[in-house]
Design an enzyme around this catalytic site. Sequence first.
Site, PDB file in Angstrom:
ATOM      1  N   HIS A   1       0.735  -1.142  -0.067  1.00  0.00           N
ATOM      2  CA  HIS A   1      -0.033  -0.051  -0.089  1.00  0.00           C
ATOM      3  C   HIS A   1       0.695   1.323   0.025  1.00  0.00           C
ATOM      4  O   HIS A   1       0.372   2.306  -0.009  1.00  0.00           O
ATOM      5  CB  HIS A   1      -1.080  -0.045   1.173  1.00  0.00           C
ATOM      6  CG  HIS A   1      -0.221   0.189   2.477  1.00  0.00           C
ATOM      7  ND1 HIS A   1      -0.237  -0.519   3.407  1.00  0.00           N
ATOM      8  CD2 HIS A   1      -0.135   1.474   3.183  1.00  0.00           C
ATOM      9  CE1 HIS A   1       0.241  -0.405   4.535  1.00  0.00           C
ATOM     10  NE2 HIS A   1       0.360   1.105   4.249  1.00  0.00           N
TER      11      HIS A   1
ATOM     12  N   ASP B   1       0.265  -7.303   1.518  1.00  0.00           N
ATOM     13  CA  ASP B   1       0.515  -5.938   1.512  1.00  0.00           C
ATOM     14  C   ASP B   1       1.995  -6.075   1.780  1.00  0.00           C
ATOM     15  O   ASP B   1       2.664  -5.345   2.412  1.00  0.00           O
ATOM     16  CB  ASP B   1       0.049  -5.532   2.838  1.00  0.00           C
ATOM     17  CG  ASP B   1       0.216  -4.024   2.865  1.00  0.00           C
ATOM     18  OD1 ASP B   1       0.073  -3.373   1.846  1.00  0.00           O
ATOM     19  OD2 ASP B   1       0.047  -3.534   4.161  1.00  0.00           O
TER      20      ASP B   1
ATOM     21  N   SER C   1       4.631   2.586   7.728  1.00  0.00           N
ATOM     22  CA  SER C   1       4.514   1.386   7.074  1.00  0.00           C
ATOM     23  C   SER C   1       5.465   0.965   6.352  1.00  0.00           C
ATOM     24  O   SER C   1       6.175   1.788   5.625  1.00  0.00           O
ATOM     25  CB  SER C   1       3.150   1.700   5.946  1.00  0.00           C
ATOM     26  OG  SER C   1       2.113   1.669   6.614  1.00  0.00           O
TER      27      SER C   1
END
Length: 430
Positions: free
Chosen positions: A164, A194, A275
Amino acid sequence: MSDLYKPFDEQINPTPNEEPIKPNPYEKPVEPLKKQKKTGGMKSFLSMVTAGVMGSALTLGAVTYTDVFDFLKTEPQPNAATSTESLSQSELTTSVVPTSNSSNPTASLADVVEDASKAIVGIVNYQNQSNPFSGAQGTVQSGSGSGVIFNVQDDDAYIVTNNHVIEGASEVEVSLYDGEKAKAEVVGADALTDLAVLKIDEKYATHTLKFGDSSGLRPGDQVMAIGNPLGLDLSRTVTQGIVSAIDRNIAVDTSAGKWELSVIQTDAAINPGNSGGALINTSGHVIGINSLKISDSGVEGLGFAIPSNDVVPIINELIEHGKIERPYLGVSLADLQEVPSMYLQSLPESVKGGTIVAQVEPNSAAANAGLKQMDVIVSIDGEEITNSSDLRKYMYTNLNAKDKATLKIYREGQAIEVEVNLANSTSPIN
């Protein structure tokens, strides 16, 4: 996905004095259903919800998820930075190393962090955007995240991050420990897990991090998160905490469908921009890739990382194939509980769960097996199916391409069994 679970990618250049907008690829806006002039039965309903979802979306995986309340969604744009170049697995295979979660007596935590931080990078996602006034095309900074340099081979340095973080990018830029910046190439990405792998010129890599064995983690083990919260101005921020729990399962909605991530829970502070960054142990080994957090009023210290033992096989396959090869069915699905009951009147009352075939891809495994629109799948190989995520999980965990699977379905209220010869997600059968 619940509103509580949010990836931590960061929106760049927010409007002054306004809260940054954090685009979340896992969460889709719920479009209100317009009042229909007449009810056309199940077929008209499924025709409506599947409008526009065929085509490239069907190549994303074995089962394509169709959100019945999001049938007007836009297809993701091709990633101009993506490379499908394959490397021999023997040339570059990453593995986990035996690791201890007890502190290294010869090094302080500061020494461990200083060493590990050299392999942590910032990642900026640039996307194409049209000028609304002139119509001219240009690239704008869309978001940022973190990444970990984990290997150097044949003049290339390889970086793992979250899918993402780079999803939809036309260009990806990496910011290094010494302040240098480099254009990155996307080697491969997988929306369901992911994870994504990038590569840059090896001259920019001064350090790599090894993956530790996450299977030995226990609640209470000390860990540290390293990443770039709130953008590159706070690069390589370090937060400390413990492993709060292992083997957590978090349901997420991805661009490739619903999935259930197995994650490590930690109370180390994690914020937007973390992230793709590293969760390391006191030996300086990566035992997780930070990916999710619970964001809600009054909630603190609930972050989640993808375990290293799950990361390593995925990134190895991404390097070898550019994508994850999975068994392929070739259908779009709408979960039973999301379909208004008025369209399910032909089902026996005993059927409480399942997933409805909203569309069948021509010449796919499903089409060749005779699956039809409006079929309700309730089990696979005798395993009960309550939703599309169950079906996908069973297929990806227990089956391979070219395997046979037996689906129990309800068609016009009658239970029948259908045998399917599964295809490969990278090369669907014709």
